[in-house]
Write a protein that holds these residues in place. Structure first.
Motif, short mmCIF file in Angstrom:
data_model
loop_
_atom_site.label_atom_id
_atom_site.label_comp_id
_atom_site.label_asym_id
_atom_site.label_seq_id
_atom_site.Cartn_x
_atom_site.Cartn_y
_atom_site.Cartn_z
N TRP A 196 6.41 -1.49 -12.97
CA TRP A 196 5.88 -2.56 -13.81
C TRP A 196 6.41 -3.93 -13.44
CZ3 TRP A 196 8.22 1.68 -16.70
CH2 TRP A 196 7.28 2.65 -17.09
N LEU A 197 5.54 -4.92 -13.59
CA LEU A 197 5.90 -6.34 -13.51
C LEU A 197 5.50 -6.99 -14.83
CD1 LEU A 197 4.52 -7.18 -9.95
CD2 LEU A 197 6.95 -7.08 -10.59
N PHE A 198 6.31 -7.95 -15.29
CA PHE A 198 6.10 -8.54 -16.62
C PHE A 198 6.39 -10.04 -16.61
CE2 PHE A 198 8.23 -10.09 -20.48
CZ PHE A 198 7.24 -9.89 -21.43
N SER A 199 5.61 -10.77 -17.41
CA SER A 199 5.85 -12.19 -17.61
C SER A 199 5.52 -12.57 -19.05
CB SER A 199 4.98 -13.01 -16.64
OG SER A 199 5.13 -14.40 -16.87
N GLU B 77 0.83 -1.20 0.00
CA GLU B 77 0.00 0.00 0.00
C GLU B 77 0.87 1.25 0.00
OE1 GLU B 77 -3.81 1.84 2.50
OE2 GLU B 77 -2.80 0.02 3.18
N ASP B 78 0.52 2.22 -0.86
CA ASP B 78 1.21 3.52 -0.94
C ASP B 78 2.65 3.40 -1.42
OD1 ASP B 78 -1.09 4.81 0.06
OD2 ASP B 78 -0.46 4.40 2.13
N ASP B 79 2.99 2.31 -2.12
CA ASP B 79 4.33 2.18 -2.70
C ASP B 79 4.18 1.67 -4.13
OD1 ASP B 79 6.94 1.65 -3.45
OD2 ASP B 79 7.51 0.83 -1.50
N PRO B 80 4.51 2.48 -5.14
CA PRO B 80 4.29 2.08 -6.52
C PRO B 80 5.31 1.07 -7.04
CG PRO B 80 5.34 4.22 -6.47
CD PRO B 80 5.04 3.87 -5.04
N VAL B 81 6.40 0.86 -6.31
CA VAL B 81 7.45 -0.05 -6.77
C VAL B 81 7.22 -1.42 -6.14
CG1 VAL B 81 9.92 -0.50 -6.88
CG2 VAL B 81 9.07 1.85 -7.06
N PRO B 82 7.01 -2.46 -6.94
CA PRO B 82 6.68 -3.77 -6.38
C PRO B 82 7.89 -4.47 -5.77
CG PRO B 82 6.87 -3.91 -8.76
CD PRO B 82 6.99 -2.45 -8.42
N ALA B 83 7.60 -5.38 -4.85
CA ALA B 83 8.60 -6.30 -4.30
C ALA B 83 8.49 -7.62 -5.06
CB ALA B 83 8.36 -6.52 -2.81
N THR C 173 1.62 -5.55 -15.56
CA THR C 173 0.77 -4.75 -14.67
C THR C 173 1.59 -3.63 -14.05
OG1 THR C 173 -0.73 -4.83 -12.77
CG2 THR C 173 1.20 -6.24 -12.67
N ASP C 174 0.88 -2.55 -13.69
CA ASP C 174 1.50 -1.48 -12.91
C ASP C 174 0.87 -1.40 -11.52
OD1 ASP C 174 -1.01 -0.40 -13.37
OD2 ASP C 174 -0.30 1.29 -14.57
#
Length: 252
Positions: free
Chosen positions: A110-113, A52-58, A188-189
């Motif tokens: 962004w995350l990508f597969s 939550e409130d962090d646009p950069v994924p783990a 996805t973003d």
């Protein structure tokens, strides 16, 4: 081939989507129901999620099979997120890339597969690769077709292209150079999901209340709300809306 899944909606434990479903990615790693190419997805896996409130994924990624990692089961039990992308990787030829070759790939928000393969790799993508700046080629996450496809997509996203258009244009570019490729891409973003059905199965499930959407290689349960995506189709989705757009075969 591989299997992958993206979700956006109310926060859930990662395990509720990846591990616990009767036909989730965990089981799809050895018993997929709709995979058309390959049978065992044991050469790595990964989960990316947004806090939550962090646009950069783990991310949590490993080079081995998902069923052999008890750490993932424990992590997925307690970590909750309202958006994620997860994947299991098909058995492939030996390489030194290890977990770097496992999706999801990531940059910025962004995350990508990639579920599929590029025909004639690596020679078939020499021309598209030549359009990338040297620093982007040198920063490829792995020496795989998926990593280069991700670099081509990321170049468009960084240039400001909209998520769905960037994905569609990347598929058209790769399919033009390597026509027999299978290009089920997923990105996805955290708020939006875009995916392509191009050579293998793709499904989506939209739940009206509480509003959520999942896009996956195949259904992770037998809920009747799952809908199959026709081949050669772009999916763009938020928790409020799902749009299907036909994709044209690229011209020579």
């Amino acid at each position: 081939m591989c299997r992958h899944l993206a979700y956006t909606g109310p926060a859930v434990a990662l395990g509720e989507l990846v591990v616990e479903p009767a036909h989730g990615l965990y089981r799809q790693s050895w018993a997929p129901r709709r995979q058309r190419h390959g049978t065992v997805n044991a050469d790595g896996f990964g989960v990316g999620w947004y806090a939550e409130d962090d646009p950069v994924p783990a991310r949590y990624r490993r080079a081995g099979p998902i069923w052999a990692d008890p750490g993932l089961t424990d992590l997925a039990r307690v970590v909750r997120s309202g958006a994620l992308l997860a994947a299991v990787r098909d058995a492939t030829l030996p390489s030194a890339d290890g977990e770097a070759a496992a999706a999801p790939f990531a940059a910025g928000p962004w995350l990508f597969s990639h579920n599929g393969s590029v025909s004639g790799w690596p020679g078939s993508l020499a021309a598209p690769a030549g359009t990338l700046p040297a620093e982007e080629l040198l920063s490829l996450a792995a020496r795989s077709d998926s990593a280069l496809v991700w670099a081509l997509l990321l170049h468009r996203l960084r240039a400001g292209d909209e998520l769905g258009q960037a994905l569609a244009d990347t598929v058209a570019e790769v399919a033009r150079e390597a026509p027999a490729s299978r290009l089920n891409l997923l990105v996805t973003d955290g708020a939006r999901i875009a995916a392509t059905a191009w050579g293998d199965s793709l499904w989506y499930r939209a739940d009206p209340g509480p509003r959520s959407v999942a896009v996956a290689s195949e259904p992770y349960d037998d809920d009747p709300r799952w809908r199959e995506v026709p081949d050669r189709t772009l999916v763009t989705a938020t928790r409020d809306d799902v749009l299907l757009t036909p994709l044209k075969e690229p011209s020579a």
